[in-house]
Motif scaffolding. Sequence first.
Motif, PDB file in Angstrom:
ATOM      1  N   ASN A 127       0.418  -0.947  -0.227  1.00 30.14           N
ATOM      2  CA  ASN A 127      -0.168  -0.036   0.140  1.00 30.14           C
ATOM      3  C   ASN A 127       1.185   1.114   0.172  1.00 30.14           C
ATOM      4  OD1 ASN A 127      -1.438   2.123   1.051  1.00 30.14           O
ATOM      5  ND2 ASN A 127      -3.027   0.735   1.374  1.00 30.14           N
ATOM      6  N   ALA A 128       1.074   1.993  -1.135  1.00 28.18           N
ATOM      7  CA  ALA A 128       1.920   3.275  -1.052  1.00 28.18           C
ATOM      8  C   ALA A 128       1.861   4.127  -0.471  1.00 28.18           C
ATOM      9  CB  ALA A 128       1.291   3.613  -2.525  1.00 28.18           C
ATOM     10  N   HIS A 129       0.270   4.500   0.250  1.00 31.45           N
ATOM     11  CA  HIS A 129      -0.197   5.548   1.547  1.00 31.45           C
ATOM     12  C   HIS A 129       0.382   4.971   2.356  1.00 31.45           C
ATOM     13  CE1 HIS A 129      -3.484   6.752  -1.719  1.00 31.45           C
ATOM     14  NE2 HIS A 129      -2.873   8.008  -1.647  1.00 31.45           N
ATOM     15  N   LYS A 130       0.131   3.734   2.933  1.00 32.07           N
ATOM     16  CA  LYS A 130       0.802   3.321   4.367  1.00 32.07           C
ATOM     17  C   LYS A 130       2.302   3.602   4.263  1.00 32.07           C
ATOM     18  CE  LYS A 130       0.517  -0.483   7.600  1.00 32.07           C
ATOM     19  NZ  LYS A 130      -0.262  -1.876   7.433  1.00 32.07           N
ATOM     20  N   TYR A 131       2.005   2.766   2.982  1.00 27.42           N
ATOM     21  CA  TYR A 131       4.205   3.407   3.301  1.00 27.42           C
ATOM     22  C   TYR A 131       4.903   4.096   3.528  1.00 27.42           C
ATOM     23  CZ  TYR A 131       8.859   2.538   1.250  1.00 27.42           C
ATOM     24  OH  TYR A 131      10.551   2.494   0.790  1.00 27.42           O
ATOM     25  N   MET A 132       4.287   5.705   3.124  1.00 28.71           N
ATOM     26  CA  MET A 132       4.847   7.002   2.793  1.00 28.71           C
ATOM     27  C   MET A 132       4.715   6.939   4.264  1.00 28.71           C
ATOM     28  SD  MET A 132       5.508   8.407  -0.695  1.00 28.71           S
ATOM     29  CE  MET A 132       6.077  10.053   0.298  1.00 28.71           C
ATOM     30  N   PHE A 133       3.351   6.764   4.563  1.00 28.48           N
ATOM     31  CA  PHE A 133       2.975   7.571   5.918  1.00 28.48           C
ATOM     32  C   PHE A 133       4.548   6.792   7.060  1.00 28.48           C
ATOM     33  CE2 PHE A 133      -1.457   7.670   6.089  1.00 28.48           C
ATOM     34  CZ  PHE A 133      -1.901   9.336   5.655  1.00 28.48           C
ATOM     35  N   GLN A 134       4.593   5.605   6.802  1.00 31.53           N
ATOM     36  CA  GLN A 134       5.767   4.522   7.251  1.00 31.53           C
ATOM     37  C   GLN A 134       7.694   5.440   7.268  1.00 31.53           C
ATOM     38  OE1 GLN A 134       5.461   1.206   5.686  1.00 31.53           O
ATOM     39  NE2 GLN A 134       5.048   0.234   7.268  1.00 31.53           N
ATOM     40  N   LEU A 135       7.247   5.760   5.740  1.00 29.80           N
ATOM     41  CA  LEU A 135       8.491   6.899   5.981  1.00 29.80           C
ATOM     42  C   LEU A 135       8.383   8.075   6.444  1.00 29.80           C
ATOM     43  CD1 LEU A 135       9.149   6.360   1.996  1.00 29.80           C
ATOM     44  CD2 LEU A 135      10.177   5.035   3.748  1.00 29.80           C
ATOM     45  N   GLN A 136       7.897   8.667   6.683  1.00 28.48           N
ATOM     46  CA  GLN A 136       7.136  10.010   7.285  1.00 28.48           C
ATOM     47  C   GLN A 136       7.828   9.821   8.611  1.00 28.48           C
ATOM     48  OE1 GLN A 136       3.013  11.381   6.441  1.00 28.48           O
ATOM     49  NE2 GLN A 136       4.192  12.037   4.829  1.00 28.48           N
ATOM     50  N   GLU A 137       7.366   8.696   9.573  1.00 30.65           N
ATOM     51  CA  GLU A 137       7.721   8.420  10.826  1.00 30.65           C
ATOM     52  C   GLU A 137       9.215   8.089  10.865  1.00 30.65           C
ATOM     53  OE1 GLU A 137       4.425   5.501  11.444  1.00 30.65           O
ATOM     54  OE2 GLU A 137       2.868   5.953  11.989  1.00 30.65           O
ATOM     55  N   ASN A 138       9.792   7.404   9.815  1.00 35.02           N
ATOM     56  CA  ASN A 138      10.967   7.514  10.422  1.00 35.02           C
ATOM     57  C   ASN A 138      11.792   9.327   9.337  1.00 35.02           C
ATOM     58  OD1 ASN A 138      11.703   4.570  11.110  1.00 35.02           O
ATOM     59  ND2 ASN A 138      10.379   4.457   9.411  1.00 35.02           N
TER      60      ASN A 138
END
Length: 145
Positions: A127-138
Amino acid sequence: MRKLVLAIALCSIVSVQAVAHTVSNELSNIAYEQETKGDKYAILVQSIKNLRSSIMTGSEIKKVNPKADFQIVIMGQMVQELNNKELRSELDAANKAGIKLVVCEFALKVYGVTLNDLPLYFIGTPNAHKYMFQLQENDYNSLSI
């Protein structure tokens, strides 16, 4: 007297132009000095045009800071275009520059493409959106275009 007034007016015009030129040069230098201070970047793209500009941006950042982590996350209907022969050389160049190309597996499924259809350097994410959220959290500097 008339010559004196004309001379003063001419000097004033030249001075204003010199100041304007100096200010213009300083603003131009600021525009060219687009220094980035981070080392983790991600861009979410949904069109070929934005993919191309993201590859250009990533290449510039990687040239200045080879250790930077630059990821382009691809989603939406454009996943159908990832095997386009005209686009392939740009994707190969992005990979060679060290840009990570991540593709949304949900979009692949929706548009009838498999990860195996794409060059080996593509990384899948469910899921690209979830992946982006994970990157933002990092602490990635992220952008969606």
